[in-house]
Design a protein around this motif. Structure first.
Motif, PDB file in Angstrom:
ATOM      1  N   LYS A  60       0.827  -1.204   0.000  1.00  0.00           N
ATOM      2  CA  LYS A  60       0.000   0.000   0.000  1.00  0.00           C
ATOM      3  C   LYS A  60       0.858   1.249   0.000  1.00  0.00           C
ATOM      4  O   LYS A  60       1.844   1.347   0.749  1.00  0.00           O
ATOM      5  CB  LYS A  60      -0.946  -0.004   1.201  1.00  0.00           C
ATOM      6  N   THR A 104      -1.270   7.991  -0.467  1.00  0.00           N
ATOM      7  CA  THR A 104      -1.685   8.902  -1.532  1.00  0.00           C
ATOM      8  C   THR A 104      -2.265  10.173  -0.939  1.00  0.00           C
ATOM      9  O   THR A 104      -2.786  10.171   0.180  1.00  0.00           O
ATOM     10  CB  THR A 104      -2.730   8.257  -2.466  1.00  0.00           C
ATOM     11  N   HIS A 108      -6.566   9.730  -1.516  1.00  0.00           N
ATOM     12  CA  HIS A 108      -7.374   8.584  -1.102  1.00  0.00           C
ATOM     13  C   HIS A 108      -6.778   7.801   0.063  1.00  0.00           C
ATOM     14  O   HIS A 108      -7.210   6.680   0.327  1.00  0.00           O
ATOM     15  CB  HIS A 108      -7.579   7.631  -2.293  1.00  0.00           C
ATOM     16  N   GLN A 135      -3.509   3.314  -0.558  1.00  0.00           N
ATOM     17  CA  GLN A 135      -4.026   2.677  -1.762  1.00  0.00           C
ATOM     18  C   GLN A 135      -3.139   1.499  -2.143  1.00  0.00           C
ATOM     19  O   GLN A 135      -1.909   1.609  -2.160  1.00  0.00           O
ATOM     20  CB  GLN A 135      -4.082   3.665  -2.921  1.00  0.00           C
ATOM     21  N   GLN A 136      -3.776   0.399  -2.480  1.00  0.00           N
ATOM     22  CA  GLN A 136      -3.047  -0.814  -2.835  1.00  0.00           C
ATOM     23  C   GLN A 136      -2.454  -0.716  -4.237  1.00  0.00           C
ATOM     24  O   GLN A 136      -3.088  -0.224  -5.170  1.00  0.00           O
ATOM     25  CB  GLN A 136      -3.992  -2.007  -2.750  1.00  0.00           C
ATOM     26  N   THR A 173      -2.342   2.200  -8.934  1.00  0.00           N
ATOM     27  CA  THR A 173      -3.077   1.944  -7.699  1.00  0.00           C
ATOM     28  C   THR A 173      -4.554   1.768  -8.047  1.00  0.00           C
ATOM     29  O   THR A 173      -4.957   1.953  -9.202  1.00  0.00           O
ATOM     30  CB  THR A 173      -2.896   3.104  -6.708  1.00  0.00           C
ATOM     31  N   ARG A 174      -5.352   1.395  -7.072  1.00  0.00           N
ATOM     32  CA  ARG A 174      -6.778   1.161  -7.329  1.00  0.00           C
ATOM     33  C   ARG A 174      -7.449   2.385  -7.955  1.00  0.00           C
ATOM     34  O   ARG A 174      -8.341   2.268  -8.802  1.00  0.00           O
ATOM     35  CB  ARG A 174      -7.496   0.790  -6.028  1.00  0.00           C
ATOM     36  N   ARG A 175      -7.003   3.556  -7.514  1.00  0.00           N
ATOM     37  CA  ARG A 175      -7.534   4.810  -8.060  1.00  0.00           C
ATOM     38  C   ARG A 175      -6.353   5.712  -8.418  1.00  0.00           C
ATOM     39  O   ARG A 175      -5.329   5.702  -7.730  1.00  0.00           O
ATOM     40  CB  ARG A 175      -8.437   5.500  -7.031  1.00  0.00           C
TER      41      ARG A 175
END
Length: 264
Positions: A95, A98, A101, A104-105, A197-199
């Protein structure tokens, strides 16, 4: 470390086995039209079951692909929830801290090798060195070497009116002024990396705010069906273009001659 299970995916590229590599790139044998330069990309992806898949894939040596693999040079320290970690030691599943957010992974890490410039490949090896403290104390913490796909959250010169004074994700190469940022052309191969990242988000890279990878809003409109299919195959966590999600900030195109941008 995750044990790699390497696989070469030629997918829609249909690259001949006779393709010959030269200085990190390959050229498809002539078939009546201009050969398409190819290169090898290394990908580490987080799968749905939590495992990590690693693969070497062949793809076009074109900006849309190379930008996904070329933001951070070997040794760049990235802020994670465990502290700073060199980019080459990151793994999918870890992770990152960020700005937008929280934690984040990492779902994807890509890398490739930039080769020194030659007469045949005059655009190779374009990096940007940002000396320590160029943008204030600890910004960056030490000399930072950015790849051609890197964007940093800055107030770009000459864009104040359009951005209403706000910062934008600005290509590192555009910051080169010979003092705070310097264009460099290494004489030996350099490995560069990028991260999903996821986002889409801004992360801390050596003390500067840098973006995670996003291909840009509407990127698919600039690709044919086969090329888009090949591009998406490089990102197992993405099923369709909209899965990349929205951009975290307005940003400038990597190529200053490109009229397209992601400015709001």
């Amino acid at each position: 470390m995750v044990a790699p299970s390497y696989a070469a995916s030629l997918s829609a590229a249909r690259v001949s086995q006779t393709t010959s590599f030269r200085e990190g790139r390959a050229t498809v044998p002539p078939s009546g039209r201009k050969p398409l330069a190819m290169r090898k990309y290394h990908i580490a992806s987080l799968m749905d079951d939590g495992s990590v898949r690693m693969s070497d894939q062949i793809g076009p040596a074109m900006p849309a692909f190379e930008a996904a693999f070329s933001a951070f040079s070997h040794g760049t320290l990235i802020a994670t929830t465990r502290g700073q970690v060199a980019v080459e030691d990151l793994e999918p599943g870890m992770k990152l801290q960020t700005a937008e957010h929280g934690a984040q992974q990492i779902v994807w890490i890509g890398s490739m090798t930039l080769m020194p410039r030659t007469e045949d490949l005059p655009d190779n090896g374009n990096l940007t060195r940002i000396p320590a403290d160029s943008y204030g104390m600890g910004r960056p913490e030490r000399d930072l070497l950015c790849g051609p796909g890197a964007r940093l959250l800055m107030r770009p010169v000459g864009m104040g009116a359009r951005l209403d004074g706000e910062r934008a994700l600005t290509p590192a190469a555009r910051l080169a002024d010979g003092m705070n940022a310097i264009a460099v052309y290494p004489q030996r191969p350099v490995t560069v990396y990028h991260i999903c990242t996821r986002r889409h988000a801004v992360i801390n890279a050596g003390g500067l705010s840098a973006e995670t990878f996003h291909p840009g809003a509407g990127f698919e409109r600039n690709m044919g069906p086969n090329m888009l299919s090949l591009f998406l195959s490089f990102f197992p966590h993405i099923k369709q273009p909209r899965d990349f999600g929205p951009l975290a900030h307005a940003r400038l195109p990597l190529n200053e001659n490109d009229p397209a941008s992601d400015l709001a």
